[in-house]
Design an enzyme around this catalytic site. Structure first.
Site, PDB file in Angstrom:
ATOM      1  CE1 TYR A 164      41.367 -28.151  35.989  1.00  0.00           C
ATOM      2  CE2 TYR A 164      42.987 -26.368  35.467  1.00  0.00           C
ATOM      3  CZ  TYR A 164      42.342 -27.591  35.094  1.00  0.00           C
ATOM      4  OH  TYR A 164      42.916 -28.242  34.050  1.00  0.00           O
ATOM      5  CE  LYS A 168      44.357 -30.185  36.559  1.00  0.00           C
ATOM      6  NZ  LYS A 168      44.221 -32.033  36.108  1.00  0.00           N
TER       7      LYS A 168
HETATM    8  P1  NAI Z   1      38.179 -33.240  28.700  1.00  0.00           P
HETATM    9  O1  NAI Z   1      36.919 -32.619  29.398  1.00  0.00           O
HETATM   10  O2  NAI Z   1      37.753 -33.475  27.136  1.00  0.00           O
HETATM   11  O3  NAI Z   1      38.411 -34.435  29.176  1.00  0.00           O
HETATM   12  C1  NAI Z   1      38.132 -34.701  30.746  1.00  0.00           C
HETATM   13  C2  NAI Z   1      37.537 -36.152  30.769  1.00  0.00           C
HETATM   14  O4  NAI Z   1      37.239 -36.466  32.012  1.00  0.00           O
HETATM   15  C3  NAI Z   1      36.080 -36.066  30.128  1.00  0.00           C
HETATM   16  O5  NAI Z   1      36.015 -37.325  29.112  1.00  0.00           O
HETATM   17  C4  NAI Z   1      35.151 -36.598  31.568  1.00  0.00           C
HETATM   18  O6  NAI Z   1      34.193 -37.091  31.099  1.00  0.00           O
HETATM   19  C5  NAI Z   1      36.148 -37.238  32.563  1.00  0.00           C
HETATM   20  N1  NAI Z   1      35.904 -37.332  33.737  1.00  0.00           N
HETATM   21  C6  NAI Z   1      35.436 -36.073  34.351  1.00  0.00           C
HETATM   22  N2  NAI Z   1      35.104 -36.474  35.702  1.00  0.00           N
HETATM   23  C7  NAI Z   1      35.410 -37.739  35.910  1.00  0.00           C
HETATM   24  C8  NAI Z   1      35.477 -38.903  36.790  1.00  0.00           C
HETATM   25  N3  NAI Z   1      35.139 -38.540  38.053  1.00  0.00           N
HETATM   26  N4  NAI Z   1      35.515 -40.045  36.652  1.00  0.00           N
HETATM   27  C9  NAI Z   1      36.162 -40.300  35.490  1.00  0.00           C
HETATM   28  N5  NAI Z   1      36.346 -39.478  34.243  1.00  0.00           N
HETATM   29  C10 NAI Z   1      35.756 -38.273  34.485  1.00  0.00           C
HETATM   30  O7  NAI Z   1      39.265 -32.256  28.767  1.00  0.00           O
HETATM   31  P2  NAI Z   1      40.801 -32.294  28.647  1.00  0.00           P
HETATM   32  O8  NAI Z   1      41.137 -30.798  28.219  1.00  0.00           O
HETATM   33  O9  NAI Z   1      40.972 -33.449  27.601  1.00  0.00           O
HETATM   34  O10 NAI Z   1      41.405 -32.450  30.059  1.00  0.00           O
HETATM   35  C11 NAI Z   1      42.138 -33.680  30.556  1.00  0.00           C
HETATM   36  C12 NAI Z   1      43.054 -33.183  31.737  1.00  0.00           C
HETATM   37  O11 NAI Z   1      44.017 -32.384  31.275  1.00  0.00           O
HETATM   38  C13 NAI Z   1      42.072 -32.821  33.023  1.00  0.00           C
HETATM   39  O12 NAI Z   1      42.828 -33.308  33.879  1.00  0.00           O
HETATM   40  C14 NAI Z   1      42.409 -31.260  32.629  1.00  0.00           C
HETATM   41  O13 NAI Z   1      42.370 -30.692  33.994  1.00  0.00           O
HETATM   42  C15 NAI Z   1      43.976 -31.220  32.183  1.00  0.00           C
HETATM   43  N6  NAI Z   1      44.229 -30.010  31.710  1.00  0.00           N
HETATM   44  C16 NAI Z   1      43.778 -29.479  30.208  1.00  0.00           C
HETATM   45  C17 NAI Z   1      44.386 -28.678  29.668  1.00  0.00           C
HETATM   46  C18 NAI Z   1      43.811 -27.978  28.313  1.00  0.00           C
HETATM   47  O14 NAI Z   1      44.370 -27.027  27.767  1.00  0.00           O
HETATM   48  N7  NAI Z   1      43.001 -28.862  27.688  1.00  0.00           N
HETATM   49  C19 NAI Z   1      45.027 -27.463  30.407  1.00  0.00           C
HETATM   50  C20 NAI Z   1      45.621 -27.876  31.655  1.00  0.00           C
HETATM   51  C21 NAI Z   1      45.321 -29.236  32.013  1.00  0.00           C
END
Ligand code: NAI
Length: 297
Positions: A164, A168
């Protein structure tokens, strides 16, 4: 000054839940027509659900305009088709938020290379696929705003997330170069490193902080970075309403008369001194600083 997205078409990947959903809802509330992309995968990227459809229904119920897309960001042809569909329906694409992501956490010692590849494929290659699909349109329009989603893990490291982290920080580098390439055509590219309580982080957030770190508290920074007023090449941290800027800095360094491993060791303190450090705006600027050091400046 009110920041409006009236007349703008936005694509948010991974917008079926968490942060992407919060961005999509707020963009739509401020007037954008939104493509809600989401495969509806589980946290590790497996499986499929109607998450995107549900968010479209939420946007429509609030009086907004949206369409769903259930494809994967790892499918480059599908990303092209998604962009074509949005353009056919709404006449252009002005905003892309690359947000889709998965986790396959393990210490590097225990990590299979397949899990390394899959994580890089979704975050880094997936963001490149979606960006490539909108890039020419944005250049032709002389308008585009793209946001990459990095992470504190990418910027600063985190035990158990080597795959990751690689993806990132790759995204931050990708954004910095696209910011340079997009500038002439008014395509601005920025990076956000969010901190939010979502299903991705539910195990590490103390329950009393869940409310404070709602994804909605990250949305203002993300929306500013895709607004008309957005800078380019910025890296912002955002969580719980706190907004920070991250920089990749460079120390002045030392011109070693006799460069040997021993002289590097001997000069370590001076080499790493942060006195008068700078933030180069391009790779070439770092090379310029080397020339300056050689000239004794
Ligand atoms: P989340 O798991 O709720 O959202 C990620 C979404 O991406 C999910 O709805 C999932 O179905 C979708 N997804 C996964 N693979 C996919 C694909 N191949 N094609 C299309 N959609 C796909 O998690 P969150 O926390 O909302 O994460 C959003 C972004 O923020 C991610 O990139 C994550 O790495 C990043 N992030 C989040 C942090 C946090 O504190 N929540 C911290 C740092 C980064």
């Amino acid at each position: 000054m009110t920041i409006s997205f009236e007349g703008r078409v936005a694509i948010v990947t991974g917008a079926g839940g968490g942060l992407g959903r919060a961005y999509a809802l707020e963009l739509a509330r401020r007037g954008a027509k939104v493509v809600v992309n989401d495969l509806g995968a589980a946290c590790d990227g497996t499986g499929h659900s109607d998450a995107a459809l549900n968010v479209v229904a939420e946007i429509e119920a609030a009086g907004g305009t949206a369409m769903s897309d259930g494809g994967s960001v790892t499918d480059a042809d599908h990303m092209v088709a998604m962009v074509e569909k949005a353009k056919a329906a709404w006449g252009g694409v002005h905003i892309l938020i690359n947000n889709a992501g998965i986790l396959r956490d393990k210490s590097f010692a225990k990590m299979e290379m397949a899990d390394f590849r899959t994580v890089v494929d979704v975050h880094l290659i997936g963001s490149a696929n979606a960006t490539k699909a909108v890039w020419e349109t944005m250049r032709e329009q002389n308008y585009g705003r793209i946001l990459m989603t990095s992470s504190s893990t990418g910027l600063y490291g985190n035990f158990g997330q080597a795959n990751y982290a690689a993806a990132k920080l790759g995204l931050a580098g990708f954004a910095r170069t696209l910011a340079l390439e997009g500038q002439r055509n008014n395509v601005h590219v920025n990076t956000i490193a969010p901190t939010a309580a979502t299903r991705m982080t539910q195990d590490i957030f103390p329950p009393e902080l869940l409310e404070r770190f709602r994804p909605e508290t990250v949305a203002p920074a993300a929306l500013f970075l895709v607004s008309e007023e957005a800078p380019t090449g910025a890296i912002l941290g955002a969580g719980a309403g706190v907004v920070q800027a991250a920089y990749i800095t460079l120390t002045r360094g030392v011109a070693l008369d006799d460069a040997t491993p021993e002289s590097v060791a001997a000069q370590w303190e001076a080499i790493t001194s942060r006195d008068r450090e700078t933030v180069p705006q391009s790779g070439a600027e770092q090379a310029m600083t080397i020339l300056q050091r050689l000239q004794g400046n």
